[in-house]
Every structure is written in C-alpha cells, then in structure tokens.
Motif scaffolding. Structure first.
Motif, mmCIF file in Angstrom:
data_model
loop_
_atom_site.group_PDB
_atom_site.id
_atom_site.type_symbol
_atom_site.label_atom_id
_atom_site.label_comp_id
_atom_site.label_asym_id
_atom_site.label_seq_id
_atom_site.Cartn_x
_atom_site.Cartn_y
_atom_site.Cartn_z
ATOM 1 N N GLU A 72 0.860 -1.252 -0.108
ATOM 2 C CA GLU A 72 0.078 -0.105 0.012
ATOM 3 C C GLU A 72 0.749 1.263 0.046
ATOM 4 N N THR A 73 0.229 2.157 -0.563
ATOM 5 C CA THR A 73 0.979 3.727 -0.453
ATOM 6 C C THR A 73 0.561 4.709 0.274
ATOM 7 N N GLY A 74 -0.693 4.435 0.741
ATOM 8 C CA GLY A 74 -1.495 5.347 1.767
ATOM 9 C C GLY A 74 -1.731 6.590 1.074
ATOM 10 N N VAL A 75 -1.861 6.637 -0.525
ATOM 11 C CA VAL A 75 -2.344 7.832 -1.046
ATOM 12 C C VAL A 75 -3.700 8.304 -0.540
ATOM 13 N N ASN A 76 -4.548 7.550 -0.428
ATOM 14 C CA ASN A 76 -5.991 7.947 0.112
ATOM 15 C C ASN A 76 -6.039 8.261 1.546
ATOM 16 N N GLU A 77 -5.267 7.420 2.233
ATOM 17 C CA GLU A 77 -5.413 7.923 3.724
ATOM 18 C C GLU A 77 -4.781 9.170 3.906
ATOM 19 N N THR A 78 -3.560 9.462 3.198
ATOM 20 C CA THR A 78 -2.853 10.650 3.160
ATOM 21 C C THR A 78 -3.840 11.872 2.948
ATOM 22 N N GLN A 79 -4.627 11.814 1.936
ATOM 23 C CA GLN A 79 -5.488 12.896 1.190
ATOM 24 C C GLN A 79 -6.687 12.965 2.403
ATOM 25 N N ASP B 256 -6.899 10.125 13.195
ATOM 26 C CA ASP B 256 -6.908 8.771 13.447
ATOM 27 C C ASP B 256 -7.662 8.047 12.476
ATOM 28 N N ALA B 257 -7.204 7.275 11.927
ATOM 29 C CA ALA B 257 -7.826 6.448 10.859
ATOM 30 C C ALA B 257 -8.826 5.560 11.459
ATOM 31 N N GLY B 258 -8.616 5.090 12.667
ATOM 32 C CA GLY B 258 -9.460 4.219 13.159
ATOM 33 C C GLY B 258 -9.470 2.679 12.668
ATOM 34 N N LYS B 259 -8.102 2.389 11.888
ATOM 35 C CA LYS B 259 -7.808 0.982 11.570
ATOM 36 C C LYS B 259 -6.243 1.033 11.349
ATOM 37 N N VAL B 260 -5.637 -0.180 11.258
ATOM 38 C CA VAL B 260 -4.265 -0.416 10.959
ATOM 39 C C VAL B 260 -3.943 0.245 9.438
ATOM 40 N N VAL B 261 -2.875 1.216 9.847
ATOM 41 C CA VAL B 261 -2.501 1.727 8.329
ATOM 42 C C VAL B 261 -0.933 1.451 7.995
ATOM 43 N N GLY B 262 -0.240 1.259 9.316
ATOM 44 C CA GLY B 262 1.185 1.166 9.205
ATOM 45 C C GLY B 262 1.811 -0.270 9.418
ATOM 46 N N GLN B 263 2.907 -0.290 8.928
ATOM 47 C CA GLN B 263 3.536 -1.902 9.123
ATOM 48 C C GLN B 263 3.774 -2.266 10.498
ATOM 49 N N ASN B 264 3.923 -1.300 11.600
ATOM 50 C CA ASN B 264 3.934 -1.790 12.674
ATOM 51 C C ASN B 264 2.685 -1.281 13.749
ATOM 52 N N GLU C 260 0.555 0.868 13.348
ATOM 53 C CA GLU C 260 -0.037 2.517 13.495
ATOM 54 C C GLU C 260 -1.273 2.711 13.006
ATOM 55 N N THR C 261 -1.985 3.272 13.620
ATOM 56 C CA THR C 261 -3.497 3.673 13.081
ATOM 57 C C THR C 261 -3.884 4.945 12.866
ATOM 58 N N GLY C 262 -2.838 5.827 12.818
ATOM 59 C CA GLY C 262 -2.726 7.239 12.386
ATOM 60 C C GLY C 262 -2.202 7.934 11.336
ATOM 61 N N VAL C 263 -2.323 9.007 10.797
ATOM 62 C CA VAL C 263 -1.755 9.555 9.552
ATOM 63 C C VAL C 263 -1.176 10.910 9.891
ATOM 64 N N ARG C 264 0.023 11.284 9.549
ATOM 65 C CA ARG C 264 0.456 12.612 9.738
ATOM 66 C C ARG C 264 0.887 13.073 8.256
ATOM 67 N N VAL C 265 0.293 14.284 8.124
ATOM 68 C CA VAL C 265 0.350 14.869 6.585
ATOM 69 C C VAL C 265 1.204 16.113 6.773
ATOM 70 N N HIS C 266 2.097 16.242 5.884
ATOM 71 C CA HIS C 266 2.957 17.492 5.543
ATOM 72 C C HIS C 266 2.447 18.350 4.275
ATOM 73 N N TYR D 73 2.617 10.019 6.298
ATOM 74 C CA TYR D 73 3.147 8.436 6.803
ATOM 75 C C TYR D 73 2.296 7.920 8.113
ATOM 76 N N PRO D 74 2.390 6.978 8.615
ATOM 77 C CA PRO D 74 1.907 6.192 9.512
ATOM 78 C C PRO D 74 2.372 6.707 10.812
ATOM 79 N N VAL D 75 1.463 6.982 11.887
ATOM 80 C CA VAL D 75 2.043 7.360 13.273
ATOM 81 C C VAL D 75 0.976 6.716 14.091
ATOM 82 N N ASN D 76 1.550 7.155 15.559
ATOM 83 C CA ASN D 76 0.641 6.721 16.809
ATOM 84 C C ASN D 76 -0.271 7.931 16.973
#
Length: 208
Positions: free
Chosen positions: A149-156, A173-181, A183-189, A199-202
């Motif tokens: 996965e690339t997380g393109v949609n999650e990032t947007q 908070d995506a409410g689901k696992v999105v990261g390899q480790n 993580e269920t959150g996404v931080r956007v720059h 990218y995935p974050v806690n």
C-alpha cells in the motif's frame, strides 16, 4: 469437471465393448431412446430402417462414436465455461482491490498522484515513496505503510479530516491499522507547492 471426464471415459469404454460384440448398440442406450442421439436424429426403432441400423455393427459403431463425440463436445464446453468463470473470478477479485492498492503499484518515483478523495491536494510521489515498501525512494528507518500500500488515499483523507497541529502538519486517527508496525494514524505535511505527503503514526502521540 472431473465428473464429466469420467462420463466420457465410461462412454468410450461402453462403445468399445458393445460395438466389438457386433450388436450395433452401445451402453449409451438404444438410438431411439438415447437423449444425445435423439436430439439430432428421428427415432427409428419402429421402422425397418431403424432395425437395420440397430442390427448393423458398423452403423452402430458410427452412432456410438457420434454420441461419444457429442459428450466430448459438451465436456469441452463445460471446461471452457469453468475456465471462463475462474478468469472472471480473478478479474473481479483484482477489480475489487482498493484504488489505493492499485495506485500503490503505480506510484511513480517523482511527480504527483491523486487518490479518490475529492478536493484534496495531490500527493508528492517522491516524498510519499520514502514510506512505501519497495519504492525506489524508500527509507527503511522511516515509518512504513502496510505492505503493498502507498497510503495515498489515507494521506488525502488525513489532510481533509485531520487535526491541525501547531507546526502546521495534520494528524488523523484512521480507526484502522495503516502502518507496518500497527500504527492507526496518519500525519500529513504540506509543501510550498501545496502538495502533500503522509506517513503512519501513533495518533495518541499527537492527539491528546
């Protein structure tokens, strides 16, 4: 499909056994009652011609072979249908794959990509790729999106629905696992051009 093949094998055996005895019949059935033959011929058992055909081993053999060929054709059609259905299953299964996973395999080295979130800025592929496994720009020390996965949609989505922090980044908070480790959150720059990457974050680390 195995059942149809067994039928063909049995019919070949029956034809070989009965026709070699010179009976002019096969265990497929009499020509006037066999459904395969009856579908393509007129019942002849009650006519003189019918008796000749039924008592003639050569003609009987020909009818037996014709019947077997008809069975073989049905088997071929069944196999083709089976294969077609399997191909459709695979096609629709792939087609059902999330659009994010589709964009994953096609995430370019540089440039921007768009997901399915209407109104969201484009994602910088080069920067996003640092967090995508298998991407040429991948940096393994950084947090990674789930494999494939690339997380393109999650990032947007994070840009659209996330909470803005003091440094201008957004966390969602995506409410689901999105990261390899896990993580269920996404931080956007957001960069100077208005493009984003994430990218995935806690989420608990930022949202308190």
């Amino acid at each position: 499909m195995h059942f149809l093949i067994e039928i063909l094998a049995q019919e070949l055996y029956n034809c070989n056994s009965s026709c070699s005895e010179g009976t002019g019949k096969t265990k497929i059935g009499n020509i006037d009652t066999n459904p395969i033959v009856a579908a393509t011929t007129v019942p002849l058992a009650s006519t003189e011609m019918g008796k000749v055909i039924k008592d003639n081993p050569i003609i009987g053999l020909g009818i037996g072979i014709a019947a077997v060929m008809a069975v073989a054709q049905e088997i071929n059609e069944g196999i083709n249908s089976y294969i077609t259905d399997k191909v459709k299953d695979v096609f629709f299964a792939n087609d059902a794959t999330s659009s994010d996973e589709k964009s994953t395999a096609k995430l370019p080295n540089q440039g921007t990509v768009n997901g399915n979130v209407e109104g969201a800025p484009p994602v910088d592929a080069g920067k996003q790729g640092k967090h995508v496994q298998g991407h040429p720009n991948n940096v393994s020390s950084k947090s990674q999106w789930k494999s494939g996965e690339t997380g393109v949609n999650e990032t947007q989505e994070a840009w659209q629905n996330g909470t803005t922090l003091k440094d201008g980044t957004k966390v969602w908070d995506a409410g689901k696992v999105v990261g390899q480790n896990g993580e269920t959150g996404v931080r956007v720059h957001t960069d100077g051009k208005g493009n984003i990457h994430g990218y995935p974050v806690n989420p608990g680390q930022y949202l308190k």
